[in-house]
Design a protein around this motif. Structure first.
Motif, short mmCIF file in Angstrom:
data_model
loop_
_atom_site.label_atom_id
_atom_site.label_comp_id
_atom_site.label_asym_id
_atom_site.label_seq_id
_atom_site.Cartn_x
_atom_site.Cartn_y
_atom_site.Cartn_z
N ARG A 88 0.84 -1.21 0.00
CA ARG A 88 0.00 0.00 0.00
C ARG A 88 0.87 1.26 0.00
O ARG A 88 0.51 2.26 -0.62
CB ARG A 88 -0.93 0.01 1.21
CG ARG A 88 -2.09 -0.97 1.13
CD ARG A 88 -3.14 -0.67 2.19
NE ARG A 88 -2.61 -0.76 3.55
CZ ARG A 88 -2.66 -1.85 4.29
NH1 ARG A 88 -3.19 -2.97 3.81
NH2 ARG A 88 -2.17 -1.85 5.53
N TRP A 89 1.98 1.20 0.70
CA TRP A 89 2.85 2.37 0.84
C TRP A 89 3.61 2.68 -0.45
O TRP A 89 3.76 3.84 -0.82
CB TRP A 89 3.83 2.10 1.98
CG TRP A 89 5.02 3.00 2.02
CD1 TRP A 89 5.06 4.31 2.36
CD2 TRP A 89 6.37 2.62 1.72
NE1 TRP A 89 6.35 4.78 2.30
CE2 TRP A 89 7.18 3.76 1.90
CE3 TRP A 89 6.98 1.42 1.32
CZ2 TRP A 89 8.56 3.76 1.70
CZ3 TRP A 89 8.35 1.42 1.12
CH2 TRP A 89 9.12 2.57 1.30
N ALA A 90 4.08 1.66 -1.12
CA ALA A 90 4.91 1.84 -2.31
C ALA A 90 4.09 2.36 -3.49
O ALA A 90 2.90 2.08 -3.61
CB ALA A 90 5.56 0.51 -2.70
N LEU A 91 4.75 3.11 -4.35
CA LEU A 91 4.11 3.53 -5.59
C LEU A 91 3.82 2.30 -6.46
O LEU A 91 2.79 2.21 -7.11
CB LEU A 91 5.02 4.51 -6.33
CG LEU A 91 4.42 5.23 -7.54
CD1 LEU A 91 3.29 6.15 -7.10
CD2 LEU A 91 5.51 6.04 -8.25
N ALA A 92 4.74 1.36 -6.45
CA ALA A 92 4.55 0.07 -7.13
C ALA A 92 5.54 -0.91 -6.50
O ALA A 92 6.59 -0.51 -5.99
CB ALA A 92 4.80 0.18 -8.63
N ALA A 93 5.20 -2.17 -6.54
CA ALA A 93 6.06 -3.19 -5.95
C ALA A 93 5.85 -4.52 -6.66
O ALA A 93 4.75 -4.79 -7.16
CB ALA A 93 5.79 -3.36 -4.46
N ALA A 94 6.90 -5.33 -6.72
CA ALA A 94 6.81 -6.64 -7.37
C ALA A 94 7.96 -7.51 -6.90
O ALA A 94 8.95 -7.03 -6.34
CB ALA A 94 6.85 -6.50 -8.89
N VAL A 95 7.82 -8.81 -7.17
CA VAL A 95 8.90 -9.77 -6.94
C VAL A 95 9.08 -10.58 -8.22
O VAL A 95 8.11 -11.08 -8.79
CB VAL A 95 8.58 -10.72 -5.76
CG1 VAL A 95 9.73 -11.71 -5.55
CG2 VAL A 95 8.34 -9.93 -4.47
N GLY A 96 10.31 -10.69 -8.67
CA GLY A 96 10.64 -11.52 -9.83
C GLY A 96 11.44 -12.73 -9.40
O GLY A 96 12.11 -12.70 -8.36
N HIS A 97 11.37 -13.79 -10.18
CA HIS A 97 12.05 -15.04 -9.83
C HIS A 97 12.80 -15.59 -11.03
O HIS A 97 12.42 -15.37 -12.18
CB HIS A 97 11.04 -16.10 -9.38
CG HIS A 97 10.10 -15.63 -8.32
ND1 HIS A 97 10.42 -15.61 -6.99
CD2 HIS A 97 8.82 -15.14 -8.41
CE1 HIS A 97 9.39 -15.14 -6.29
NE2 HIS A 97 8.41 -14.85 -7.13
N ALA A 98 13.87 -16.32 -10.76
CA ALA A 98 14.54 -17.13 -11.76
C ALA A 98 14.68 -18.53 -11.17
O ALA A 98 15.11 -18.69 -10.03
CB ALA A 98 15.90 -16.56 -12.12
N SER A 99 14.30 -19.53 -11.93
CA SER A 99 14.21 -20.89 -11.42
C SER A 99 15.58 -21.54 -11.26
O SER A 99 16.60 -21.05 -11.77
CB SER A 99 13.38 -21.74 -12.38
OG SER A 99 14.08 -21.93 -13.60
N ALA A 100 15.60 -22.65 -10.56
CA ALA A 100 16.83 -23.42 -10.41
C ALA A 100 17.37 -23.85 -11.77
O ALA A 100 18.59 -23.86 -11.99
CB ALA A 100 16.57 -24.64 -9.53
N ALA A 101 16.48 -24.19 -12.69
CA ALA A 101 16.91 -24.58 -14.03
C ALA A 101 17.59 -23.42 -14.74
O ALA A 101 18.58 -23.60 -15.46
CB ALA A 101 15.71 -25.06 -14.85
N GLU A 102 17.08 -22.22 -14.54
CA GLU A 102 17.70 -21.04 -15.17
C GLU A 102 19.03 -20.71 -14.51
O GLU A 102 19.97 -20.25 -15.18
CB GLU A 102 16.73 -19.86 -15.10
CG GLU A 102 15.55 -20.05 -16.02
CD GLU A 102 14.44 -19.02 -15.82
OE1 GLU A 102 13.83 -18.61 -16.83
OE2 GLU A 102 14.18 -18.63 -14.66
#
Length: 262
Positions: A88-102
């Motif tokens: 709610r506080w952030a203008l925008a927020a996200a989490v990205g992932h890279a897999s074990a295979a990557e």
């Protein structure tokens, strides 16, 4: 007669630093419109994805939610309670992932970059181009070091999954130009303790990655991921030695029982 040394008195909790927006506001005052704090979780794990959180702020962003700190200094309950407040506080927020295979296919630094770019793509789809990324640590793993880093990898920067099987990595290719373009990066040691946006990013990444490993633990109960989150705890190492790695382990690493995987 020698002078007596004065014993050092340590006050409980004195070591904790309350993060602020001082650094972010200084960057914004120099011209950028959007600054993003970024932090990674899972770099040293043996299994599961590496995850990167990002929190975007601008000149209008107010003081961070009370209790926000580097995720490593918080209990699991405190981190989980902060997630909706940070979003709610952030203008925008996200989490990205890279897999074990990557990670196996491209290396941990390239995987960190990939996860960070995925998180940036998500926030930029909402608020537009981020001008500066404030990155925890002293090494800039987000900026692309060369034009051919991903050119032959066929990596999908936008839609990669955190827990895909090895044959699910890299469904959609991107050109080198797509990856090279990016925001300016400012690195800072202990930014996750000192800067509110980076602390928020660390909390989001930690909570989301922990949830992924807890969910995956149901399909791979022998490794005790619900408790160790893919790190090298004794029960995890013992299971690796006895059973070998799963498809969600980083098989390019020197894991106990790796020869059993065939």
């Amino acid at each position: 007669m020698a002078e007596k040394s004065t014993p050092r008195v340590t006050t409980p909790g004195a070591a904790r630093i309350t993060p602020t927006l001082r650094t972010e506001r200084a960057l914004l005052a120099s011209g950028p419109l959007l600054v993003a704090g970024m932090d990674e979780v899972g770099r040293g794990a043996l299994a599961g994805p590496v995850s990167v959180g990002v929190v975007v702020v601008d000149a209008r962003t107010r003081t961070a939610p009370k209790g926000l700190a580097d995720s490593k200094l918080l209990t699991a309950a405190a981190r989980e309670g902060l997630v909706p407040k940070v979003r709610r506080w952030a203008l925008a927020a996200a989490v990205g992932h890279a897999s074990a295979a990557e990670i196996d296919a491209h290396g941990i630094i390239a995987a960190l970059r990939l996860a960070g770019r995925r998180a940036l793509t998500e926030v930029e789809s909402t608020v537009g181009r981020v001008d500066v990324v404030l990155l925890d640590g002293k090494h800039d793993w987000l900026s692309d070091p060369g034009p051919d880093l991903f050119a032959s990898g066929g990596i999908d920067v936008v839609t990669g999954s955190a827990d895909v099987a090895p044959d699910g990595a890299g469904d959609i290719g991107v050109t080198a130009a797509d990856v090279v373009s990016g925001p300016d990066v400012v690195t800072m040691i202990k930014a996750d303790m000192r800067c509110s946006s980076v602390a928020g990013a660390s909390v989001l990444a930690k909570v989301e990655r922990d949830a992924i490993l807890t969910r995956l633990a149901g399909d791979h109960p022998h490794y005790d991921w619900a408790n160790n989150k893919g790190y090298s705890a004794p029960a995890h190492l013992e299971a690796l030695a006895n059973r070998g790695p799963s498809v969600l382990h980083r098989r390019s690493w020197n894991l106990p029982g790796a020869m059993m995987a065939g």
